[in-house]
Enzyme design. Structure first.
Site, PDB file in Angstrom:
ATOM      1  N   SER A 111       0.752  -1.336  -0.066  1.00 51.60           N
ATOM      2  CA  SER A 111       0.042   0.053   0.158  1.00 51.60           C
ATOM      3  C   SER A 111       0.943   1.257   0.043  1.00 51.60           C
ATOM      4  O   SER A 111       2.011   1.112   0.357  1.00 51.60           O
ATOM      5  CB  SER A 111      -0.899   0.024   1.166  1.00 51.60           C
ATOM      6  N   CYS A 170       0.485   3.430   1.962  1.00 48.85           N
ATOM      7  CA  CYS A 170       0.529   3.602   3.373  1.00 48.85           C
ATOM      8  C   CYS A 170       2.113   3.344   4.010  1.00 48.85           C
ATOM      9  O   CYS A 170       2.295   3.816   4.998  1.00 48.85           O
ATOM     10  CB  CYS A 170      -0.406   2.912   4.307  1.00 48.85           C
ATOM     11  N   TYR A 174      -1.253  -0.320  10.027  1.00 55.45           N
ATOM     12  CA  TYR A 174      -1.153  -0.833   8.531  1.00 55.45           C
ATOM     13  C   TYR A 174      -0.060  -0.743   7.812  1.00 55.45           C
ATOM     14  O   TYR A 174       0.345  -1.591   6.995  1.00 55.45           O
ATOM     15  CB  TYR A 174      -2.472  -0.115   8.051  1.00 55.45           C
ATOM     16  N   LYS A 225       2.706  -3.479   6.348  1.00 55.14           N
ATOM     17  CA  LYS A 225       3.049  -3.944   4.789  1.00 55.14           C
ATOM     18  C   LYS A 225       4.320  -3.649   4.778  1.00 55.14           C
ATOM     19  O   LYS A 225       4.861  -4.436   3.851  1.00 55.14           O
ATOM     20  CB  LYS A 225       2.123  -2.646   4.211  1.00 55.14           C
ATOM     21  N   ALA A 251     -12.636   6.441   0.950  1.00 56.20           N
ATOM     22  CA  ALA A 251     -13.317   7.930   0.447  1.00 56.20           C
ATOM     23  C   ALA A 251     -14.121   7.846  -0.786  1.00 56.20           C
ATOM     24  O   ALA A 251     -15.225   8.507  -0.833  1.00 56.20           O
ATOM     25  CB  ALA A 251     -12.112   9.006   0.204  1.00 56.20           C
ATOM     26  N   LYS A 286     -22.712   9.313   0.347  1.00 52.11           N
ATOM     27  CA  LYS A 286     -23.142  10.462   0.760  1.00 52.11           C
ATOM     28  C   LYS A 286     -23.912  11.235   0.002  1.00 52.11           C
ATOM     29  O   LYS A 286     -24.838  11.888   0.269  1.00 52.11           O
ATOM     30  CB  LYS A 286     -22.079  11.343   1.689  1.00 52.11           C
TER      31      LYS A 286
END
Ligand SMILES: NC(=O)c1ccc[n+]([C@@H]2O[C@H](COP(=O)([O-])OP(=O)(O)OC[C@H]3O[C@@H](n4cnc5c(N)ncnc54)[C@H](O)[C@@H]3O)[C@@H](O)[C@H]2O)c1
Length: 334
Positions: free
Chosen positions: A119, A121, A150, A154, A194, A201
């Site tokens: 990722s 991340c 996380y 990874k 997101a 939404k």
């Protein structure tokens, strides 16, 4: 047609894994999928879909049995920014167990190639402090300062893949995804990312109403449509490149721009209400695709707007089918 292979996809009940199984089956391969659960929104077309807990060593041995050529290891305990910033211990423990056991079980069963889904991340947080961020190159993961929980697990699993090549000559691939979205992805319940959360939404908001946005909306990201992700995975597996590779787009947008795009696709005029207490993650993150282009002669090309035009209607239809749009539309705009 390419020669058919025997392929294991872990995480086949999840978003990317399910799309990958569809593609591999369409190419004529034999596919075993393994996951804790079946896909939520569409039945799997895998030749075998086995329910297993891959934190367990014995289950990883079973998953990799029977002359498997390629493993796409996509199983992971993960979710959107709210989820990964809350559950550090669970995520780090569960995924470390999955990855170490899967790698070793695949090696013991003489799997030919093993792809690990890492990722963005993993990238050093100090290099992502500006919304106008420089795109992240693969070497920006070091010196190590990844996302807590996380990101650390990874990055550790990436290193483990490199050690397996160095010490055992076990063929590994390391793919760093940057925000993947598309139909058949989780859009509610806390694990959604997101784009799916914003599509939901916007779908439930009445025209002229408002949507809540986490943070000030100026944080930036790039987003990759799932078909590009699957194409990239297959190309990287075939590439022979054993070091980490970004897989994402470099179409950088603010979260506010993402909301505006979804609103346009939905044909609604909406006001953004910023919730500064909501988690936002790093300030800016983008993918540098120079190495990907050099290695593959290809990069993801589906524009965010095109991808949202395919994703929003799917989420809207899901919500309509369960009568949730009709109810929410009665709520007046605040
Ligand atoms: N979607 C993204 O934007 C993104 C970004 C970066 C990295 N990734 C990585 O890509 C991979 C796939 O992500 P996704 O978006 O499809 O996520 P997902 O949550 O939809 O799929 C992951 C699957 O793994 C399964 N799983 C979790 N624990 C398991 C266990 N113990 N045993 C067996 N299966 C287990 C889950 O049930 C789930 O179906 C993950 O490794 C993820 O970390 C995804």
């Amino acid at each position: 047609m390419k020669q058919a292979a025997r392929i294991l996809v872990t995480g086949a009940g999840g978003f990317i894994g399910h799309h990958l199984v569809n593609r591999l089956k369409a190419e004529g391969h034999w596919v075993r999928g393994v996951d804790l659960k079946h896909p939520e929104y569409q039945a799997s077309v895998a030749d075998e879909l086995e329910i297993r807990d891959l934190r367990r060593w014995d289950e990883c041995l079973m998953a990799t049995r029977g002359s498997i050529d390629d493993v796409y290891n996509l199983a992971a305990d993960m979710g959107g920014i709210g989820y990964i910033t809350t559950f550090h211990a669970d995520i780090a423990r569960n995924n470390t167990l999955i990855n170490t056991h899967m790698l070793e079980a695949a090696r013991q069963h003489h799997v030919k190639r093993f792809l690990f889904s890492s990722s963005a991340c993993v990238y050093a947080q100090s290099k992502q402090k500006d919304a106008n961020v420089a795109p992240l190159k693969e070497e920006d993961a070091f010196p190590a300062e990844p996302e807590p929980g996380y990101g650390w697990e990874k990055l550790y699993a990436e290193e483990l893949c490199r050690y397996y090549w160095q010490d055992y000559k076990f063929e590994t691939r390391i793919v760093r995804f940057h925000n993947v979205y598309g139909p058949l992805g989780t859009y509610e319940g806390g694990k959604e990312k997101a784009p799916a959360a914003i599509c939901r939404k916007v779908a439930v908001a009445a025209d002229g109403g408002e949507v809540e946005v986490w943070g000030d909306g100026q944080q930036t990201r790039s987003f990759m449509y799932v078909n590009d992700c699957v194409e990239g995975l297959i190309r990287i597996m075939a590439s022979g490149h054993r070091d980490a590779l970004n897989l994402g787009t470099d179409e950088l947008v603010t979260i506010d721009q993402l909301v505006d795009l979804v609103s346009e696709v939905a044909g609604k005029r909406l006001t953004k209400r910023h919730n500064l207490k909501g988690p936002q993650g790093v300030r800016g993150r983008n993918s540098d695709n120079s190495l990907l282009r050099r290695v593959l002669g290809w990069e993801p090309s589906i524009l965010l707007r095109q991808g949202l035009e395919l994703t929003f209607p799917w989420i809207q239809k899901e919500l309509q089918a369960t009568n949730r749009i009709g109810v929410m539309e009665q709520v007046p705009a605040a």
